[in-house]
Every structure is written in structure tokens, then in C-alpha cells.
Design an enzyme around this catalytic site. Structure first.
Site, PDB file in Angstrom:
ATOM      1  N   LYS A   1     -14.359 -76.013  34.381  1.00 31.52           N
ATOM      2  CA  LYS A   1     -13.451 -76.846  35.171  1.00 31.52           C
ATOM      3  C   LYS A   1     -13.129 -76.249  36.534  1.00 31.52           C
ATOM      4  O   LYS A   1     -13.122 -76.951  37.548  1.00 31.52           O
ATOM      5  CB  LYS A   1     -12.158 -77.084  34.381  1.00 31.52           C
ATOM      6  CG  LYS A   1     -11.109 -77.912  35.123  1.00 31.52           C
ATOM      7  CD  LYS A   1     -11.561 -79.352  35.345  1.00 31.52           C
ATOM      8  CE  LYS A   1     -11.385 -80.173  34.104  1.00 31.52           C
ATOM      9  NZ  LYS A   1     -11.634 -81.630  34.361  1.00 31.52           N
TER      10      LYS A   1
ATOM     11  N   GLU B   1     -16.247 -58.235  28.445  1.00 35.02           N
ATOM     12  CA  GLU B   1     -15.987 -59.538  29.055  1.00 35.02           C
ATOM     13  C   GLU B   1     -14.508 -59.927  29.073  1.00 35.02           C
ATOM     14  O   GLU B   1     -14.121 -60.851  29.796  1.00 35.02           O
ATOM     15  CB  GLU B   1     -16.792 -60.635  28.337  1.00 35.02           C
ATOM     16  CG  GLU B   1     -16.316 -60.989  26.941  1.00 35.02           C
ATOM     17  CD  GLU B   1     -16.920 -60.124  25.842  1.00 35.02           C
ATOM     18  OE1 GLU B   1     -16.995 -60.592  24.703  1.00 35.02           O
ATOM     19  OE2 GLU B   1     -17.311 -58.980  26.136  1.00 35.02           O
TER      20      GLU B   1
ATOM     21  N   CYS C   1     -20.593 -55.825  20.850  1.00 29.25           N
ATOM     22  CA  CYS C   1     -20.023 -55.914  19.504  1.00 29.25           C
ATOM     23  C   CYS C   1     -21.114 -56.233  18.474  1.00 29.25           C
ATOM     24  O   CYS C   1     -21.951 -55.398  18.183  1.00 29.25           O
ATOM     25  CB  CYS C   1     -18.890 -56.941  19.484  1.00 29.25           C
ATOM     26  SG  CYS C   1     -17.823 -56.839  18.031  1.00 29.25           S
ATOM     27  N   TYR C   2     -21.136 -57.457  17.925  1.00 31.84           N
ATOM     28  CA  TYR C   2     -22.168 -57.817  16.967  1.00 31.84           C
ATOM     29  C   TYR C   2     -23.554 -57.706  17.600  1.00 31.84           C
ATOM     30  O   TYR C   2     -24.515 -57.257  16.954  1.00 31.84           O
ATOM     31  CB  TYR C   2     -21.927 -59.242  16.459  1.00 31.84           C
ATOM     32  CG  TYR C   2     -22.843 -59.670  15.343  1.00 31.84           C
ATOM     33  CD1 TYR C   2     -22.542 -59.379  14.017  1.00 31.84           C
ATOM     34  CD2 TYR C   2     -24.017 -60.369  15.607  1.00 31.84           C
ATOM     35  CE1 TYR C   2     -23.391 -59.768  12.986  1.00 31.84           C
ATOM     36  CE2 TYR C   2     -24.869 -60.762  14.595  1.00 31.84           C
ATOM     37  CZ  TYR C   2     -24.551 -60.472  13.282  1.00 31.84           C
ATOM     38  OH  TYR C   2     -25.402 -60.847  12.265  1.00 31.84           O
TER      39      TYR C   2
ATOM     40  N   GLY D   1     -19.814 -61.620  17.430  1.00 27.55           N
ATOM     41  CA  GLY D   1     -19.828 -62.621  16.370  1.00 27.55           C
ATOM     42  C   GLY D   1     -19.020 -62.150  15.182  1.00 27.55           C
ATOM     43  O   GLY D   1     -18.750 -60.951  15.031  1.00 27.55           O
TER      44      GLY D   1
ATOM     45  N   ASP E   1     -13.658 -84.562  37.655  1.00 21.95           N
ATOM     46  CA  ASP E   1     -15.040 -84.462  37.186  1.00 21.95           C
ATOM     47  C   ASP E   1     -15.876 -85.652  37.670  1.00 21.95           C
ATOM     48  O   ASP E   1     -16.924 -85.477  38.288  1.00 21.95           O
ATOM     49  CB  ASP E   1     -15.080 -84.381  35.659  1.00 21.95           C
ATOM     50  CG  ASP E   1     -14.302 -83.201  35.103  1.00 21.95           C
ATOM     51  OD1 ASP E   1     -14.135 -82.211  35.836  1.00 21.95           O
ATOM     52  OD2 ASP E   1     -13.847 -83.277  33.949  1.00 21.95           O
TER      53      ASP E   1
END
Length: 536
Positions: free
Chosen positions: A381, A178, A87-88, A60, A234
Site C-alpha cells: 500500500k 528483517e 531462522c527455518y 517458518g 489503488d
């Protein structure tokens, strides 16, 4: 897929407003484990009700000591569920449990080299190298670990690049596993999911189809359903799922608002009336939409008008096919996860801001209501495409380019007029023809649909400006066309396509020569972020 139909095995990502929050969820799914996103301040009791198998705390932009800094319910760390922070999230774990975070003399942004100091015993790092490259983005850093934790890696600047408390199943890293820029990041995620949490990679297309069909049947019972069909991947996947779940009780409704690509209404009707055994209704609403959009220039207002009128058109069909005087109660639509995230995280409850409103997330107008069926609302997607393939949909539908529900209205900057629509439709048709051929050639040469230089989406944009030119020795003052072509897999991030000069030259030459009113072609070379794929 709503929360009641989530798989039994799931990872919950707590979102602190991270740049990479959605990417974390994607990386977990890439490893075959279902993941979903929840707000960072979710009460521990509510989180426990979700029955998470593991919890990941995202990064964040805030400082943990800022007055309005986001944090977690401390009881989250006491649920007995394995937790991994990035991280945060790493810093939040530290300060929540009595450690300290401070400023380092230098920030670390981009590539950094860590050295493991765990003696090779860390389950999180497993067999990864003792020295490895990672991706950092911070100035604050943990300077004192909480009681019971040990430091497992460091950099020259960051004294606690990672820490862990195996007894409590709490792990965290200052770096970002990530992102692809951390070469062993996916190994660390896999070690966490499988070696620490004991999960199985069972998030498969076959299981997803079974769960989705069952969920639709449970929600609908013996009622009828109408489906908002655009012909894109979709809504086509939703149609296939609903057809499998309820058969002939499904009616597909195609609303033609006059803002579709050249020849598209005819193509959609051809596909869904001749190649699919479904009840198909083609609503011609071109004149109604033209009247509603006359003089409207604001893109969000365009989206609101188009989305609201969609509900009205669908409700009119629901009344027309009513049984016993009651309109059809259920409506299915192809809402996917990026739609929700970009519209302000309506369902995730996260901290995302509204980037743009999506037509299928516009509130119902007065007097209109449906119980919505959105089986793809937690899918990205590329997952939708894989699902379409597993359902047996034709390749040309599965890999059809994304197209926004508001159609060409949001690719025309300014007001929508018949003249502008004609220009854009013709220019867009040339772009699609040329880049379809380019992609087909790459596929023939490489055998890969998404090879290094192939385009994922490509289209024309008509800006609200004119420019001077010269044609046939005469001055012109006409419109430019903007070519947008991107490489992506999930619409969350995208890079501009590095098209060969000869392809760009051919597209430009044809548009200027064949489309009256255009004297210039421009190429958008901006990635997402900072831009979005669409212009409005």
C-alpha cells in the site's frame, strides 16, 4: 505487474509459511531492490527461469525433522545465485547440505545478544558491532555446520547464530534481520544485496512507471479497456497508469452498490468527471445489491455475492460500449499484494492461508470473462501511495483511507438492512470528521503525514447486538458502535491508534447524541495480528 514484466534485477523470497515472509520482501524493497515471493518447494529449474539475482529463504513454524516439514529442491543451492536464509531457512540450508539441527535446552524468543566470531571478516556482518542485539524465535538450532561453512556468531544458548560459506555464496542466520527489533538487520540485508550480490538500488518510482506503462501497452495493444474504479488510491493509480498508457481508450466504471460511505458516490463522481479527463460511467446498482444481500449474514458469502455481481455489472458495461458487437476484452483493477496474500496467495503460490476473500479476486461467474490488467499486484500500500504521488495524483486521493470493495456490508455484522446502513453511515461520518480533524492538527504541528500518533485508517463497525442504556431518564435498548482506528503503512501489520481521551470522548458523545438507534460506543484496541483491520 506479472512475472514477464519483473525488473531484470530481482530477489526471490522462498516462503516457508513465515510470520515475517512478506516483511522480508518489504525490507528488500525498502533498500531499493525489487523482491517477490515464491513457494518454498518451487523446482530449481522453475526458479532459475525467474532469473533471480539473489534468493532469501524465510523462516517458518515447522521443525525441519517433522514428517511433513517443508523443504527446498536441493538444486536451488546449486544455482550459483547468492542465498541468504533466516531462522527455518538457516536450518534448511544446514540439513540440506549435511549439517545437523537439534533441540537446545532453552528456546530463544524475543531479544537475544549475539557475539560475532568471524574475526571481522564476514561480508554479511560488515562493519556492524562485534556484539549486537537480535530478534530470535526458535527452539531448534543448528548444532553442526555443513562442510565448508564457518560459524560467524553465537549466543549463550545458540551455538550457530549465523554461518556462511563465501566460496558458494551461501549465508544464513538463526535470528531475524528483517524485523525492526534487530537494530542492525537492515545493515545485514544491505551488505548481502550490495556487497555480496553486487546489486544496485534501482527500484525507483520513475522506473516502475515506465515498466508498468510499457507492460500495459504490450498487453492491450490497440484494444479498449474498462477499469473498475472505486475512487480509492489503488484504482485511481491504475487509472492514471492506464490513461498514460492508452489514453482515450480507457473507460472508468464506478459501480454504486449502495454500501458506500455517506456522500461518497457524489464525491467520486465529482472528482472523476470534473478534475480528470476520463470517460466515466456511474452504474446505479443499489437495488440489485440490496436484493442479493437480503438475509445474508456470513461475511464470506457477502464478499462472494458482492464480488460476483461486480463482474456482472462490469460485463454489462463492456457489452454496452462494445465495438463491432464484441464486448471490451480487457478490464483493469486495483488489486495489490496484500489482497493476494490475504486471499490465499493466489499468484505467489505461497503457503499463506485464506484470511479473507477480496472482492476483486472472486472468480468470474458463468458467461463473464475479462483479460485482467493488474499493474499493482506486486505492490504494497505505501508503495502504491508513492506511485500515485510520482504520477501527479492529488494529495487527497493519494492519502485517502483504504476502503474495502464490499463496502459497509462487511462493517455490518449480520444481515444488511436499510436501517443498519443508515445508522452506520451516520456514525462513520462523525468518526471520519473528528479523526480527519485530529490528523490534520497533527500534520500541522509535526509536518509529518504519518507522525507517531496519527491514524492510518479509521471507521465504524455495527455489531449484531443491542445493549441497555438510559437517555432522558428512560431505558433504551439500542445498538453499540465500535470505533476502529489503526496505525499502519502497508496494511500487512497494524497497531491500534493511541487516541487522546478527549478525542475519544468527543467521538462517543457526538455519535450517541446525533445518531438515532445508538446508545454506546466501544473502541477496538487489538493489533494486526492477531486481528485483521476489518472485522469481517
Amino acid at each position: 505487474m506479472n512475472e514477464s514484466t519483473f525488473p531484470e534485477q530481482k530477489v526471490v523470497v522462498l516462503d516457508f509459511g513465515a510470520q515475517y515472509g512478506q516483511l522480508i520482501a518489504r525490507r528488500v524493497r525498502d533498500l531499493g531492490v525489487f523482491s517477490t515471493i515464491a513457494p518454498c518447494d518451487i523446482p530449481a529449474e522453475e526458479l532459475a527461469d525467474m532469473k533471480p539475482s539473489a534468493i532469501i529463504l524465510s523462516g517458518g513454524p515447522a521443525s525441519v525433522y517433522a514428517e511433513d516439514a517443508p523443504t527446498i529442491d536441493p538444486a536451488v543451492l546449486e544455482l550459483g545465485v547468492p542465498v541468504l536464509g533466516f531462522c527455518y531457512g538457516h536450518q534448511v540450508i544446514a540439513v540440506t547440505l549435511g549439517g545437523r539441527v537439534g533441540h537446545t535446552e532453552k528456546g530463544e524468543y524475543g531479544h537475544a545478544d549475539i557475539t560475532r566470531c568471524d574475526g571481522g571478516t564476514s561480508k554479511l556482518f560488515g562493519s556492524t558491532p562485534s556484539q549486537q542485539q537480535v530478534w530470535m524465535s526458535h527452539r531448534d538450532a543448528v548444532i553442526q555446520v555443513p562442510e565448508g561453512f564457518r560459524v560467524t556468531s553465537q549466543t549463550a544458548i545458540c551455538p550457530v547464530a549465523s554461518m556462511e560459506c563465501p566460496d558458494r555464496n551461501l549465508y544464513s542466520t538463526q535470528f531475524h534481520p528483517e524485523v525492526r527489533h534487530t537494530p542492525y538487520g537492515q545493515d545485514l540485508l544491505g551488505n548481502f544485496l550490495f556487497n555480496i550480490c553486487g546489486l544496485q538500488p534501482n527500484w525507483t518510482m520513475e522506473g516502475i512507471i515506465e515498466d508498468s506503462v510499457r507492460a500495459i501497452q504490450e498487453q492491450v495493444g490497440d484494444s479498449r479497456v474498462i477499469l473498475g474504479l472505486s475512487g480509492g488510491v489503488d484504482s485511481s493509480v491504475v487509472a492514471a497508469l492506464c490513461a498514460r498508457a492508452i489514453g482515450s481508450r480507457l473507460t472508468c466504471v464506478f459501480v454504486n452498490h449502495g454500501l458506500l460511505r455517506k456522500n461518497e458516490p457524489e464525491e467520486v463522481e465529482e472528482v472523476f468527471t470534473k478534475q480528470f479527463d476520463v470517460d466515466f460511467v456511474h452504474v446505479h446498482a443499489e437495488e440489485r445489491y440490496a436484493g442479493l444481500l437480503a438475509g445474508v449474514v456470513d461475511p464470506e458469502e457477502k464478499r462472494r455475492i458482492i464480488g460476483t455481481q461486480f463482474w456482472n455489472e462490469f460485463f454489462a458495461v463492456a457489452q454496452d460500449i462494445a465495438e463491432d458487437g464484441r464486448p471490451v476484452q480487457f478490464m483493469a483493477q486495483g488489486t495489490i499484494y496484500p489482497d493476494i496474500i490475504e486471499s490465499g496467495a493466489r499468484k505467489t503460490g505461497g503457503k499463506a492461508s485464506t484470511i479473507k476473500s477480496h472482492h476483486n479476486l472472486i472468480p468470474f461467474p458463468e458467461g463473464v470473462h475479462f483479460d485482467l490488467i493488474e499493474p499493482l499486484d506486486h505492490f504494497f500500500k505505501d508503495e502504491v501511495r508513492a506511485l500515485g504521488t510520482a504520477l501527479g495524483l492529488p494529495d487527497y486521493i493519494v492519502h485517502r483511507q483504504p476502503f474495502p470493495g464490499p463496502g459497509l456490508a462487511i462493517r455490518i455484522i449480520g444481515d444488511v438492512t436499510p436501517e443498519k446502513l443508515e445508522i452506520l453511515k451516520n456514525a462513520d461520518a462523525i468518526i471520519r470528521e473528528e479523526l480527519d480533524a485530529y490528523n490534520a492538527k497533527l500534520f500541522e504541528e509535526t509536518g509529518e503525514r504519518n507522525s507517531e500518533h496519527s491514524c492510518w485508517q479509521y471507521f465504524a463497525v455495527l455489531p449484531d447486538i443491542k445493549s441497555v442504556g438510559v437517555m432522558g431518564d428512560e431505558r433504551t435498548y439500542q445498538r453499540p458502535i465500535i470505533l476502529r482506528a489503526v496505525e499502519s503503512s502497508d496494511a500487512m501489520t497494524a497497531d491500534w491508534a493511541k487516541l487522546p481521551y478527549e478525542v475519544l470522548a468527543r467521538v462517543s458523545g457526538r455519535i450517541v447524541a446525533e445518531v438515532p438507534g445508538v446508545n454506546r460506543v466501544l473502541y477496538d484496541i487489538t493489533s494486526k495480528p492477531p486481528a485483521t483491520i476489518e472485522w469481517e
